[in-house]
Structure formats: structure tokens, C-alpha cells
Design a protein around this motif. Structure first.
Motif, short mmCIF file in Angstrom:
data_model
loop_
_atom_site.label_atom_id
_atom_site.label_comp_id
_atom_site.label_asym_id
_atom_site.label_seq_id
_atom_site.Cartn_x
_atom_site.Cartn_y
_atom_site.Cartn_z
N LEU A 1 -8.16 -9.04 -1.20
CA LEU A 1 -7.06 -8.80 -2.25
C LEU A 1 -7.36 -7.29 -2.85
O LEU A 1 -6.41 -6.39 -3.14
CB LEU A 1 -6.83 -9.74 -3.22
CG LEU A 1 -6.31 -11.11 -2.74
CD1 LEU A 1 -6.15 -12.12 -3.85
CD2 LEU A 1 -4.76 -10.72 -2.50
N CYS A 2 -8.60 -7.13 -3.41
CA CYS A 2 -9.03 -6.24 -4.12
C CYS A 2 -8.99 -4.86 -3.13
O CYS A 2 -8.22 -3.79 -3.55
CB CYS A 2 -10.62 -6.09 -4.68
SG CYS A 2 -10.71 -6.92 -6.07
N ASP A 3 -9.33 -5.03 -1.90
CA ASP A 3 -9.14 -3.78 -0.87
C ASP A 3 -7.70 -3.50 -0.89
O ASP A 3 -7.37 -2.36 -0.70
CB ASP A 3 -9.62 -4.44 0.41
CG ASP A 3 -11.27 -4.42 0.44
OD1 ASP A 3 -11.96 -3.68 -0.52
OD2 ASP A 3 -11.89 -5.07 1.24
N THR A 4 -6.79 -4.53 -0.52
CA THR A 4 -5.29 -4.26 -0.41
C THR A 4 -4.75 -3.65 -1.57
O THR A 4 -4.08 -2.54 -1.42
CB THR A 4 -4.55 -5.62 -0.28
OG1 THR A 4 -5.15 -6.25 0.93
CG2 THR A 4 -3.09 -5.14 0.00
N MET A 5 -5.18 -3.93 -2.84
CA MET A 5 -4.79 -3.44 -4.20
C MET A 5 -5.36 -1.71 -4.15
O MET A 5 -4.39 -1.06 -4.45
CB MET A 5 -5.04 -4.16 -5.46
CG MET A 5 -4.36 -5.46 -5.50
SD MET A 5 -4.87 -6.75 -6.56
CE MET A 5 -4.71 -5.84 -8.08
N LEU A 6 -6.30 -1.78 -3.81
CA LEU A 6 -7.01 -0.45 -3.80
C LEU A 6 -6.27 0.53 -2.89
O LEU A 6 -6.01 1.75 -3.36
CB LEU A 6 -8.65 -0.49 -3.51
CG LEU A 6 -9.45 -0.92 -4.58
CD1 LEU A 6 -11.03 -1.27 -4.19
CD2 LEU A 6 -9.49 -0.05 -5.90
N ALA A 7 -6.10 0.03 -1.78
CA ALA A 7 -5.22 0.96 -0.74
C ALA A 7 -3.98 1.20 -1.20
O ALA A 7 -3.66 2.19 -1.34
CB ALA A 7 -5.13 0.07 0.59
N THR A 8 -3.30 0.23 -2.06
CA THR A 8 -1.86 0.58 -2.47
C THR A 8 -1.91 1.76 -3.57
O THR A 8 -1.11 2.27 -3.88
CB THR A 8 -1.34 -0.76 -3.20
OG1 THR A 8 -1.01 -1.70 -1.90
CG2 THR A 8 0.16 -0.54 -3.74
N LEU A 9 -2.88 1.48 -4.39
CA LEU A 9 -3.19 2.38 -5.68
C LEU A 9 -3.42 3.78 -5.09
O LEU A 9 -2.93 4.83 -5.71
CB LEU A 9 -4.24 2.10 -6.44
CG LEU A 9 -3.79 0.98 -7.55
CD1 LEU A 9 -5.00 0.13 -8.26
CD2 LEU A 9 -2.77 1.58 -8.40
N SER A 10 -4.38 3.84 -3.91
CA SER A 10 -4.77 5.24 -3.26
C SER A 10 -3.31 5.95 -2.76
O SER A 10 -3.28 7.03 -2.99
CB SER A 10 -5.60 4.89 -2.28
OG SER A 10 -6.88 4.40 -2.72
N HIS A 11 -2.51 5.08 -2.14
CA HIS A 11 -1.27 5.59 -1.69
C HIS A 11 -0.49 6.08 -2.74
O HIS A 11 0.12 7.16 -2.66
CB HIS A 11 -0.64 4.71 -0.90
CG HIS A 11 0.91 4.95 -0.39
ND1 HIS A 11 0.91 6.06 0.71
CD2 HIS A 11 2.03 4.42 -0.67
CE1 HIS A 11 2.14 6.25 0.69
NE2 HIS A 11 2.92 5.37 0.32
N ALA A 12 -0.38 5.31 -3.97
CA ALA A 12 0.52 5.59 -5.06
C ALA A 12 -0.15 6.88 -5.56
O ALA A 12 0.75 7.81 -6.24
CB ALA A 12 0.52 4.58 -6.30
#
Length: 108
Positions: free
Chosen positions: A18-29
Motif C-alpha cells: 500500500l505504501c508503494d502504491t501511495m508513493l508511486a501516486t505521490l511521485s506522479h503528482a
């Protein structure tokens, strides 16, 4: 009194994922927030230029701007992920070491 937190290997893996998914989303943002600084013009009036400058400040350059906030969230989440991954592994190592020792203890 609160119950102790118990993490099994599957739960730790889920939290880290879940953290990895959220980190990828934040990186994209964070990458997309660069687009916010590309406001070329809002028109030829001075008030339009002031509005454009105001949006640029909200996009980047202050601790409260979109880019900086997203970067701050990313840093905190990355530390949380590391903590779960490291702490979870430490927890599992201790739990399995305890179980191994218990299993090898002479029953007599």
C-alpha cells in the motif's frame, strides 16, 4: 488497556505494498505539479499578471505550495514504509526466533 498490535507476514507485505502504491501516486503528482508552473499568461491586464504570479506561488516556492506539500507527504510516507518494512521484519524475526527456540526446548 489497548490490545497489542500483531503483524503477520501477509499484513506487513500488504502495508508495504500500500505504501508503494501511495508513493508511486505521490511521485506522479509531484511530476505533474511541474505543469502548475507553466502558466504563461492570463491576459494583458496587470490584475491578470498578479493572478498568474499568485498561482505560481501556490504551485511552487513556499513551504505551503503544492509541490512542496506533495514532496513533504512523499518523504513522510517513504519513512513510514521503511519503518514498517524494517520494523515488521524485526518483529517477524523475533517472533520466529522465539517460536524456534520454544520448539527446540527439551520438553522434559
Amino acid at each position: 488497556m489497548s490490545k497489542p498490535l500483531r503483524l503477520d507476514p501477509h499484513t506487513i507485505d500488504e502495508i508495504v505494498a500500500l505504501c508503494d502504491t501511495m508513493l508511486a501516486t505521490l511521485s506522479h503528482a509531484i511530476d505533474r505539479s511541474e505543469d502548475l508552473t507553466r502558466a504563461v499568461s492570463f491576459g494583458g491586464f496587470e490584475s491578470a499578471e498578479q493572478l498568474r504570479r499568485g498561482f505560481l506561488v501556490k504551485a511552487r516556492g513556499t513551504p505551503e505550495s503544492a509541490y512542496e506539500r506533495l514532496t513533504q507527504f512523499h518523504e513522510v510516507l517513504a519513512r513510514m514504509r521503511e519503518t514498517f518494512a524494517a520494523g515488521g521484519q524485526g518483529f517477524l524475526d523475533a517472533e520466529y526466533d522465539w517460536a524456534r527456540r520454544l520448539g527446540t526446548t527439551d520438553s522434559t
